[in-house]
Design a protein around this motif. Sequence first.
Motif, PDB file in Angstrom:
ATOM      1  N   MET A 122       0.839  -1.195   0.000  1.00 52.69           N
ATOM      2  CA  MET A 122       0.000   0.000   0.000  1.00 52.69           C
ATOM      3  C   MET A 122       0.873   1.243   0.000  1.00 52.69           C
ATOM      4  O   MET A 122       1.821   1.345   0.783  1.00 52.69           O
ATOM      5  N   LEU A 123       0.554   2.182  -0.885  1.00 49.23           N
ATOM      6  CA  LEU A 123       1.232   3.473  -0.942  1.00 49.23           C
ATOM      7  C   LEU A 123       0.218   4.582  -0.699  1.00 49.23           C
ATOM      8  O   LEU A 123      -0.906   4.517  -1.196  1.00 49.23           O
ATOM      9  N   TYR A 124       0.639   5.597   0.048  1.00 49.94           N
ATOM     10  CA  TYR A 124      -0.171   6.796   0.202  1.00 49.94           C
ATOM     11  C   TYR A 124       0.272   7.830  -0.825  1.00 49.94           C
ATOM     12  O   TYR A 124       1.237   7.618  -1.570  1.00 49.94           O
ATOM     13  N   HIS A 125      -0.411   8.970  -0.865  1.00 48.75           N
ATOM     14  CA  HIS A 125      -0.138   9.981  -1.889  1.00 48.75           C
ATOM     15  C   HIS A 125       1.278  10.564  -1.777  1.00 48.75           C
ATOM     16  O   HIS A 125       1.875  10.584  -0.715  1.00 48.75           O
ATOM     17  N   GLY A 126       1.780  11.006  -2.912  1.00 47.15           N
ATOM     18  CA  GLY A 126       3.065  11.683  -2.959  1.00 47.15           C
ATOM     19  C   GLY A 126       4.274  10.783  -2.803  1.00 47.15           C
ATOM     20  O   GLY A 126       5.383  11.272  -2.610  1.00 47.15           O
ATOM     21  N   VAL A 127       4.121   9.472  -2.902  1.00 48.85           N
ATOM     22  CA  VAL A 127       5.248   8.545  -2.751  1.00 48.85           C
ATOM     23  C   VAL A 127       6.024   8.477  -4.062  1.00 48.85           C
ATOM     24  O   VAL A 127       5.438   8.426  -5.142  1.00 48.85           O
ATOM     25  N   THR A 128       7.358   8.465  -3.954  1.00 44.32           N
ATOM     26  CA  THR A 128       8.220   8.286  -5.117  1.00 44.32           C
ATOM     27  C   THR A 128       9.059   7.029  -4.929  1.00 44.32           C
ATOM     28  O   THR A 128       9.741   6.885  -3.915  1.00 44.32           O
ATOM     29  N   LEU A 129       8.992   6.134  -5.902  1.00 46.07           N
ATOM     30  CA  LEU A 129       9.891   4.985  -5.983  1.00 46.07           C
ATOM     31  C   LEU A 129      10.819   5.307  -7.148  1.00 46.07           C
ATOM     32  O   LEU A 129      10.552   4.962  -8.293  1.00 46.07           O
ATOM     33  N   GLY A 130      11.887   6.058  -6.842  1.00 50.82           N
ATOM     34  CA  GLY A 130      12.718   6.653  -7.878  1.00 50.82           C
ATOM     35  C   GLY A 130      14.102   6.062  -7.980  1.00 50.82           C
ATOM     36  O   GLY A 130      14.543   5.282  -7.145  1.00 50.82           O
ATOM     37  N   GLY A 131      14.799   6.499  -9.008  1.00 51.89           N
ATOM     38  CA  GLY A 131      16.154   6.036  -9.265  1.00 51.89           C
ATOM     39  C   GLY A 131      17.193   7.048  -8.832  1.00 51.89           C
ATOM     40  O   GLY A 131      16.887   8.210  -8.581  1.00 51.89           O
ATOM     41  N   ARG A 132      18.443   6.569  -8.768  1.00 53.13           N
ATOM     42  CA  ARG A 132      19.575   7.441  -8.458  1.00 53.13           C
ATOM     43  C   ARG A 132      20.667   7.315  -9.512  1.00 53.13           C
ATOM     44  O   ARG A 132      21.772   7.770  -9.303  1.00 53.13           O
ATOM     45  N   SER A 133      20.379   6.679 -10.628  1.00 50.94           N
ATOM     46  CA  SER A 133      21.377   6.432 -11.656  1.00 50.94           C
ATOM     47  C   SER A 133      20.743   6.604 -13.022  1.00 50.94           C
ATOM     48  O   SER A 133      19.539   6.378 -13.192  1.00 50.94           O
ATOM     49  N   LEU A 134      21.544   6.983 -13.995  1.00 46.42           N
ATOM     50  CA  LEU A 134      21.067   7.077 -15.373  1.00 46.42           C
ATOM     51  C   LEU A 134      21.485   5.857 -16.189  1.00 46.42           C
ATOM     52  O   LEU A 134      21.166   5.761 -17.367  1.00 46.42           O
TER      53      LEU A 134
END
Length: 194
Positions: A102-114
């Motif tokens: 479960m995720l709430y609003h405004g969550v980022t599952l982001g990267g740190r590399s290109l």
Amino acid sequence: MGFLSRLKEDIANARSHDPAARGNLEVAVVYSGLHAIWAHRLTHQMWQHEKLKTPARVLSQAARTLTGIEIHPGATIGRRFFIDHGMGVVIGETAEIGDDVMLYHGVTLGGRSLEQVKRHPTLHDGVVVGAGAKILGPVEIGQGSSVGANAVVVKDTPADSIATGIPATFRHRSPKEHQPAVDPAEYVDPAMWI
């Protein structure tokens, strides 16, 4: 599992997570988190075929415009996934999400590399991520863990942990925290650990 069975499971899951849900029809029609997940299931299937990757991205961006939730077609998402008040959720291409997350609003599952490598988080089964949390890089959030609201996670978190802070640190749940709460909001709200 068939298409209709999966839709029914998603609707029942949404109703179990949201005490404001008043009926199946209402959930199916107005829950943008479900609409984003349903669109993702289609775009993820398209993403498996080279000739359909561009149309998959176009469709995922249309879903983003309609729902405010951006899920890359390459992300892998398990069953009974729920996004509550989803506006601003971002899920990157190499993210992996287990069952019952479960995720709430405004969550980022982001990267740190290109680089073209695994660069987004893995959330194992039963993870709950609070509003505004950022989980960045190819980190793993262990089964049954919670990430507090506005936490910034850049390191692995073991199973049955609670991660809070900037940068996030974790602690293992106490035996008392493994007991079901009387108030369902306390059970699913990671903000209670801040």
